[in-house]
Design an enzyme around this catalytic site. Structure first.
Site, short mmCIF file in Angstrom:
data_model
loop_
_atom_site.label_atom_id
_atom_site.label_comp_id
_atom_site.label_asym_id
_atom_site.label_seq_id
_atom_site.Cartn_x
_atom_site.Cartn_y
_atom_site.Cartn_z
N TYR A 12 3.99 5.58 11.85
CA TYR A 12 4.26 4.15 12.11
C TYR A 12 5.18 3.47 11.09
O TYR A 12 5.58 2.34 11.31
CB TYR A 12 2.95 3.36 12.23
CG TYR A 12 2.04 3.47 11.01
CD1 TYR A 12 2.21 2.62 9.92
CD2 TYR A 12 1.01 4.40 10.96
CE1 TYR A 12 1.38 2.71 8.81
CE2 TYR A 12 0.17 4.49 9.87
CZ TYR A 12 0.36 3.64 8.80
OH TYR A 12 -0.45 3.73 7.70
N ARG A 54 0.86 -1.18 0.00
CA ARG A 54 0.00 0.00 0.00
C ARG A 54 0.90 1.24 0.00
O ARG A 54 1.47 1.60 1.02
CB ARG A 54 -0.87 -0.02 1.27
CG ARG A 54 -2.02 0.99 1.24
CD ARG A 54 -2.59 1.15 2.65
NE ARG A 54 -1.74 2.00 3.45
CZ ARG A 54 -1.49 1.83 4.75
NH1 ARG A 54 -2.02 0.84 5.41
NH2 ARG A 54 -0.69 2.66 5.39
N HIS A 99 -3.39 4.63 4.73
CA HIS A 99 -4.56 3.73 4.80
C HIS A 99 -5.80 4.40 4.18
O HIS A 99 -6.50 3.81 3.37
CB HIS A 99 -4.81 3.36 6.25
CG HIS A 99 -6.05 2.56 6.47
ND1 HIS A 99 -6.17 1.26 6.05
CD2 HIS A 99 -7.24 2.90 7.04
CE1 HIS A 99 -7.38 0.81 6.36
NE2 HIS A 99 -8.05 1.79 6.96
C1 LIG Z 1 -14.26 -6.09 12.19
C2 LIG Z 1 -13.43 -4.84 12.09
N1 LIG Z 1 -12.46 -4.60 12.99
C3 LIG Z 1 -11.71 -3.49 12.91
C4 LIG Z 1 -11.92 -2.58 11.89
C5 LIG Z 1 -11.08 -1.31 11.82
N2 LIG Z 1 -10.19 -1.38 10.65
C6 LIG Z 1 -10.53 -0.74 9.51
S1 LIG Z 1 -9.41 -1.02 8.30
C7 LIG Z 1 -8.44 -1.94 9.31
C8 LIG Z 1 -7.17 -2.56 8.78
C9 LIG Z 1 -7.44 -3.55 7.71
O1 LIG Z 1 -6.26 -4.00 7.13
P1 LIG Z 1 -6.27 -5.04 5.96
O2 LIG Z 1 -7.29 -6.10 6.19
O3 LIG Z 1 -4.87 -5.50 5.78
O4 LIG Z 1 -6.77 -4.22 4.68
P2 LIG Z 1 -6.20 -2.90 4.01
O5 LIG Z 1 -6.92 -1.74 4.67
O6 LIG Z 1 -4.73 -2.84 4.23
O7 LIG Z 1 -6.57 -3.00 2.59
C10 LIG Z 1 -9.00 -2.04 10.58
C11 LIG Z 1 -8.39 -2.78 11.72
C12 LIG Z 1 -12.94 -2.86 10.96
N3 LIG Z 1 -13.19 -2.06 9.92
N4 LIG Z 1 -13.67 -4.00 11.07
#
Ligand SMILES: Cc1ncc(C[n+]2csc(CCOP(=O)(O)OP(=O)(O)O)c2C)c(N)n1
Length: 359
Positions: free
Chosen positions: A274, A261, A265
């Site tokens: 971070y 990425r 985010h």
């Molecule tokens: C069930 C749940 N827990 C926590 C969150 C908060 N949250 C939003 S995005 C994220 C990180 C997700 O990372 P990843 O699955 O690697 O996907 P990326 O955003 O990097 O595409 C988190 C913890 C959420 N949206 N849903």
């Protein structure tokens, strides 16, 4: 007695190899069997349009026209390669990060941004594009995807389902349940994990101790493929084979796209808190579009005019004030609204009336 390794071979389950599958290397040289020329050009076009869409969406957040946008910059090969591998009848289950996949599937760009604009639950008709609504809770769409796939199989429909998730999402219980039941039910699903190395501020090393996320597939009894996620040709070929296998009754698979990425985010995130400033540098050299520019001996300007037209249309649509009825948000959540939902709706109605000076 059979060794665990023999059992793997019996089930035609091979552990993923040490290196991600690659068809086109970082210099744009073919190192494997290429898809045909038409597919290569479609992959290139999809990535160029996808990146322009992504840049435009990011700009719209700065102009206050879009509430939030999770950028896909650098992940175009995964989203475009896997989506173009779908047959028209197949279904796509995207996450919040997969707007480029939506546009690749034919969802009009402005409709792809409705959810992130905060106007509606989903701006497009899921049945028209065979794309489930984008969802923000991690991995919750994976069991839904398995359900749809299982139902299609029971009905004898020739359908496979592609579900995207991030590396962080693989730590969710929903991902485990979806993997497990997809394998047990032999559901025609391909779980595509875009491993972009970060789950907001959590690095992959704190997410899993598995050698790769693709290895996890073996424990569920399905094949796992580890693919260079910045190589659209490899993503396309591996995903297409997994979808074909699923459609012909072979069951589910996991495909892990090894990518990065590049951007924060979302527009509200600050990577400097971070990750080291030079963390993204090695990945810029692996840029999926640059690699295809070199492979095809053309540059991204080939599609520049079309991309600019798309961005201008998107700007024009997004600059119009949307007409929204806040009340409508409560519709279509449940067939019969729950008492709590009704109470929330009444509370909002009272607040809006007070705002208008009617209270
Ligand atoms: C069930 C749940 N827990 C926590 C969150 C908060 N949250 C939003 S995005 C994220 C990180 C997700 O990372 P990843 O699955 O690697 O996907 P990326 O955003 O990097 O595409 C988190 C913890 C959420 N949206 N849903």
């Amino acid at each position: 007695m059979k060794s665990p390794r023999d059992v793997l071979v019996d089930n035609e389950l091979e552990l993923p190899g040490p290196d991600p599958v690659q068809v086109v290397d970082e210099t744009g040289r073919a190192v494997g069997d290429l898809p045909d020329g038409e597919v290569l050009r479609a992959l290139h076009r999809g990535m160029v349009l996808g990146r322009r869409f992504d840049r435009q969406a990011t700009a719209l957040t700065k102009q206050g026209r879009l509430a939030v946008y999770p950028s896909s910059a650098g992940q175009e090969a995964c989203q475009v390669g896997a989506t173009l591998a779908l047959a028209p009848n197949d279904w796509l289950f995207p996450t919040y990060r997969d707007s480029v996949a939506l546009v690749t599937r034919g969802v009009p760009p402005v409709e792809a941004l409705t959810l992130l604009r905060g106007n509606w639950h989903s701006g497009y008709d899921p049945y028209a594009y065979r794309v489930a609504p984008q969802c923000t809770p991690l991995a919750t769409s994976a069991p839904h995807a398995v359900g749809l796939a299982h139902a299609a199989r029971l009905r004898g429909d020739n359908v496979a389902v592609l579900v995207f998730m991030g590396d962080g999402a693989t730590s969710e219980g929903d991902a485990h349940e979806a993997f497990n039941f997809a394998a047990v039910l032999r559901a025609p699903v391909v779980f595509f994990i875009q491993n972009n190395q970060w789950a907001i501020s959590v690095p992959l090393a704190k997410q899993t101790k598995a050698p790769t996320l693709a290895h996890k597939a073996i424990g569920y009894g399905m094949p796992g493929h580890h693919v260079d996620g910045n190589d659209a040709a490899a993503v396309y070929e591996v995903t297409r084979a997994a979808l074909d296998r699923a459609r012909s009754g072979g069951g589910p698979s996991i495909v892990e796209g090894w990518t990065y990425r590049i951007d924060p985010h979302t527009n509200s995130d600050d990577t400097s808190r971070y990750r080291p400033a030079d963390d993204a540098e090695p990945w810029r050299a692996k840029d999926p579009i640059l690699r295809f520019d070199r492979l095809l001996g053309i540059d991204s300007d080939t599609h520049a005019e079309e991309a600019e037209r798309m961005a201008a249309d998107l700007r024009a649509e997004m600059n119009k004030d949307a007409h929204v009825e806040p009340d409508e948000l409560f519709e279509h959540v449940y067939a019969v609204p729950t008492p709590r939902l009704r109470a929330q709706r009444d509370f909002l109605r009272a607040e809006l009336a007070a705002d208008r000076g009617e209270a």
